[in-house]
Design a protein around this motif. Structure first.
Motif, mmCIF file in Angstrom:
data_model
loop_
_atom_site.group_PDB
_atom_site.id
_atom_site.type_symbol
_atom_site.label_atom_id
_atom_site.label_comp_id
_atom_site.label_asym_id
_atom_site.label_seq_id
_atom_site.Cartn_x
_atom_site.Cartn_y
_atom_site.Cartn_z
ATOM 1 N N TYR A 231 0.575 -0.988 -0.136
ATOM 2 C CA TYR A 231 -0.135 -0.063 0.110
ATOM 3 C C TYR A 231 0.806 1.499 -0.151
ATOM 4 C CZ TYR A 231 -2.914 3.728 1.472
ATOM 5 O OH TYR A 231 -3.941 4.933 1.918
ATOM 6 N N GLU A 232 2.006 0.939 0.715
ATOM 7 C CA GLU A 232 3.253 2.615 1.026
ATOM 8 C C GLU A 232 3.624 3.054 -0.455
ATOM 9 O OE1 GLU A 232 3.747 2.474 6.105
ATOM 10 O OE2 GLU A 232 5.247 1.633 4.301
ATOM 11 N N ALA A 233 3.965 1.853 -0.814
ATOM 12 C CA ALA A 233 4.485 1.513 -1.881
ATOM 13 C C ALA A 233 3.165 2.259 -3.042
ATOM 14 C CB ALA A 233 5.251 0.781 -2.514
ATOM 15 N N SER A 234 2.902 2.039 -3.295
ATOM 16 C CA SER A 234 1.644 2.001 -3.986
ATOM 17 C C SER A 234 1.346 3.532 -4.046
ATOM 18 C CB SER A 234 0.100 1.458 -3.912
ATOM 19 O OG SER A 234 0.469 0.043 -4.286
ATOM 20 N N SER A 235 1.075 4.172 -2.593
ATOM 21 C CA SER A 235 0.909 5.389 -2.718
ATOM 22 C C SER A 235 2.203 6.703 -3.196
ATOM 23 C CB SER A 235 0.825 5.657 -1.411
ATOM 24 O OG SER A 235 -0.728 5.181 -0.370
ATOM 25 N N MET A 236 3.137 6.286 -2.893
ATOM 26 C CA MET A 236 4.603 7.155 -3.696
ATOM 27 C C MET A 236 4.316 6.472 -5.681
ATOM 28 S SD MET A 236 6.870 4.902 -0.975
ATOM 29 C CE MET A 236 8.496 6.037 -0.949
ATOM 30 N N ILE A 237 4.284 5.798 -5.647
ATOM 31 C CA ILE A 237 4.124 5.761 -6.983
ATOM 32 C C ILE A 237 3.252 7.015 -7.525
ATOM 33 C CG2 ILE A 237 3.487 3.862 -8.855
ATOM 34 C CD1 ILE A 237 4.708 2.002 -7.668
ATOM 35 N N GLN A 238 1.854 6.307 -7.077
ATOM 36 C CA GLN A 238 0.815 7.515 -7.290
ATOM 37 C C GLN A 238 1.260 8.972 -7.395
ATOM 38 O OE1 GLN A 238 -2.344 5.904 -8.774
ATOM 39 N NE2 GLN A 238 -1.920 8.444 -9.299
ATOM 40 N N SER A 239 2.003 9.135 -5.910
ATOM 41 C CA SER A 239 2.351 10.470 -5.610
ATOM 42 C C SER A 239 2.681 11.206 -7.279
ATOM 43 C CB SER A 239 3.084 11.126 -4.610
ATOM 44 O OG SER A 239 3.636 11.944 -4.323
ATOM 45 N N LEU A 240 3.725 10.662 -7.434
ATOM 46 C CA LEU A 240 4.840 10.581 -9.350
ATOM 47 C C LEU A 240 3.786 10.886 -9.950
ATOM 48 C CD1 LEU A 240 7.470 8.686 -8.844
ATOM 49 C CD2 LEU A 240 7.313 10.784 -7.856
ATOM 50 N N LEU A 241 3.031 9.528 -10.162
ATOM 51 C CA LEU A 241 1.656 10.265 -11.239
ATOM 52 C C LEU A 241 0.832 11.270 -11.058
ATOM 53 C CD1 LEU A 241 0.562 6.341 -11.712
ATOM 54 C CD2 LEU A 241 2.654 7.418 -12.836
ATOM 55 N N ASP A 242 0.615 11.726 -10.084
ATOM 56 C CA ASP A 242 -0.275 12.971 -10.316
ATOM 57 C C ASP A 242 0.839 13.880 -9.714
ATOM 58 O OD1 ASP A 242 -2.623 11.139 -9.163
ATOM 59 O OD2 ASP A 242 -2.171 11.480 -6.888
ATOM 60 N N GLN A 243 2.199 13.997 -10.024
ATOM 61 C CA GLN A 243 2.572 15.582 -10.074
ATOM 62 C C GLN A 243 3.513 15.475 -11.588
ATOM 63 O OE1 GLN A 243 4.597 16.798 -6.875
ATOM 64 N NE2 GLN A 243 4.676 14.325 -6.118
ATOM 65 N N GLY A 244 2.622 14.488 -12.944
ATOM 66 C CA GLY A 244 3.197 14.713 -13.906
ATOM 67 C C GLY A 244 3.867 13.743 -14.289
ATOM 68 N N VAL A 245 4.399 12.212 -13.610
ATOM 69 C CA VAL A 245 5.349 11.624 -14.151
ATOM 70 C C VAL A 245 4.618 10.041 -14.911
ATOM 71 C CG1 VAL A 245 6.490 9.225 -13.468
ATOM 72 C CG2 VAL A 245 7.118 12.460 -12.180
ATOM 73 N N GLN A 246 5.675 10.553 -16.075
ATOM 74 C CA GLN A 246 4.839 9.369 -16.887
ATOM 75 C C GLN A 246 4.902 7.522 -16.988
ATOM 76 O OE1 GLN A 246 4.092 10.544 -20.977
ATOM 77 N NE2 GLN A 246 2.706 12.537 -19.830
ATOM 78 N N ARG A 247 6.499 7.722 -16.099
ATOM 79 C CA ARG A 247 6.444 5.958 -16.427
ATOM 80 C C ARG A 247 7.321 6.338 -15.244
ATOM 81 N NH1 ARG A 247 11.077 6.619 -21.777
ATOM 82 N NH2 ARG A 247 12.281 8.348 -20.515
ATOM 83 N N VAL A 248 7.171 5.027 -14.455
ATOM 84 C CA VAL A 248 7.612 5.025 -13.444
ATOM 85 C C VAL A 248 8.748 3.242 -13.272
ATOM 86 C CG1 VAL A 248 7.664 4.459 -10.917
ATOM 87 C CG2 VAL A 248 7.106 6.485 -11.703
ATOM 88 N N SER A 249 10.197 3.679 -12.987
ATOM 89 C CA SER A 249 11.410 2.105 -12.368
ATOM 90 C C SER A 249 11.259 2.121 -11.244
ATOM 91 C CB SER A 249 12.043 2.505 -13.644
ATOM 92 O OG SER A 249 12.027 2.701 -14.467
#
Length: 299
Positions: A231-249
């Motif tokens: 859940y915590e990892a998902s929340s961190m990824i979602q925060s990046l997406l909400d701020q304009g990041v489109q791809r995550v490694s």
């Protein structure tokens, strides 16, 4: 030969320090590994570990410490998000030709996307997410073991150790995981206290593989701890997406166990990293154009 420049990428975290040395035209000289190098361990200790790793890398090409004066070092270290830590590392009297510094997340993001826009989530002993979008740097987490490092191995280990002691004292049901942890300490709470008084994050993180293995075996405590980390990892990824990041490694040892457990919609934005934090450190020191507030250089 006397004018030769060598470039070093350093990936330093709570468990180990890795370095890669390349020539100006990108030919690899060698790689080396040494002990923990989170900047909060102190500049003297961190540089000691970096130098050990550099010696090992140079030895692979028949070189030695006499080449330190040719080394231009790109530091990617956990803890360098704090201005005081960056200042301490760059102002320390080192043995290299020059040093650039940034967080390990920043250099990991540079390496993962070869300098292009994108984001990363590092899950190792600690954790940190970072994105780069049109020159803007987005930071999520990375504030240290005491108040941050969500979904990292050290936080998982700490929760498991606390729960094991609580169960041993009859305050919650024992499980195979709690019994295994207590056995590690010879079923002696006093031994646990003595260990905890000196334990560093990577020592808590050493319990992470046991926790994931126990979750795979349906241990109820391990399943709850892993679900919280997911859940915590998902929340961190979602925060990046909400701020304009489109791809995550995803990067780091713990990410290999959490990645497959992420929700389907988040797994769709994941991309394989093209390089690592050492590649990013070399990119940074070669360009020597760090972003203010994220990284800095010293010659």
């Amino acid at each position: 030969m006397n004018d030769e420049k060598l470039f070093v990428g350093v990936d330093g975290g709570g468990t180990r320090c890795r370095v890669r040395i390349e020539t100006a035209d990108g030919q690899m000289i060698g790689e080396g590994e040494a002990g923990p190098s989170n900047s909060r361990l102190g500049a003297a200790r961190v540089y000691y570990e970096i130098e050990k790793a550099c010696v090992l890398a140079l030895q692979q090409a028949g070189r030695g410490r006499e080449d330190f004066s040719r080394l231009h070092v790109g530091l990617g270290l956990a803890g360098l998000g704090l201005e005081r830590e960056l200042h301490n590392m760059l102002s320390f009297k080192h043995s290299f030709a020059s040093v650039c510094g940034a967080t390990d997340a920043y250099t990991a993001c540079l390496g993962a996307h070869t300098g292009r826009d994108g984001g990363i989530l590092i899950l190792g002993t600690g954790s940190c997410a970072l994105g780069i979008v049109e020159g803007k740097t987005i930071n999520v987490g990375g504030w240290g073991f005491e108040i941050s490092d969500h979904a990292g191995g050290a936080q998982l280990g700490l929760s498991a150790v606390r729960s094991a002691l609580f169960a041993y004292e009859g305050c919650r049901p024992e499980t195979d995981l709690t019994r295994a942890i207590m056995k590690h300490f010879n079923n002696d709470p006093e031994e646990m206290v003595k260990w905890a008084e000196k334990a560093e994050p990577h020592q808590y993180g050493a319990f992470a593989p046991l926790i994931f293995d126990s979750a795979d075996q349906e241990d109820p405590l391990a399943k709850r701890l892993v679900a919280k980390a997911v859940y915590e990892a998902s929340s961190m990824i979602q925060s990046l997406l909400d701020q304009g990041v489109q791809r995550v490694s995803l990067m780091g040892s713990v990410s290999r166990r959490i990645g497959p457990r992420l929700p389907d919609d988040l797994r769709q934005v994941l991309t394989e990293p093209q390089g690592d934090a050492m590649d990013g450190g070399i990119l940074m020191v070669k360009s020597r154009t760090p972003n203010t507030g994220v990284s800095a250089c010293e010659s």
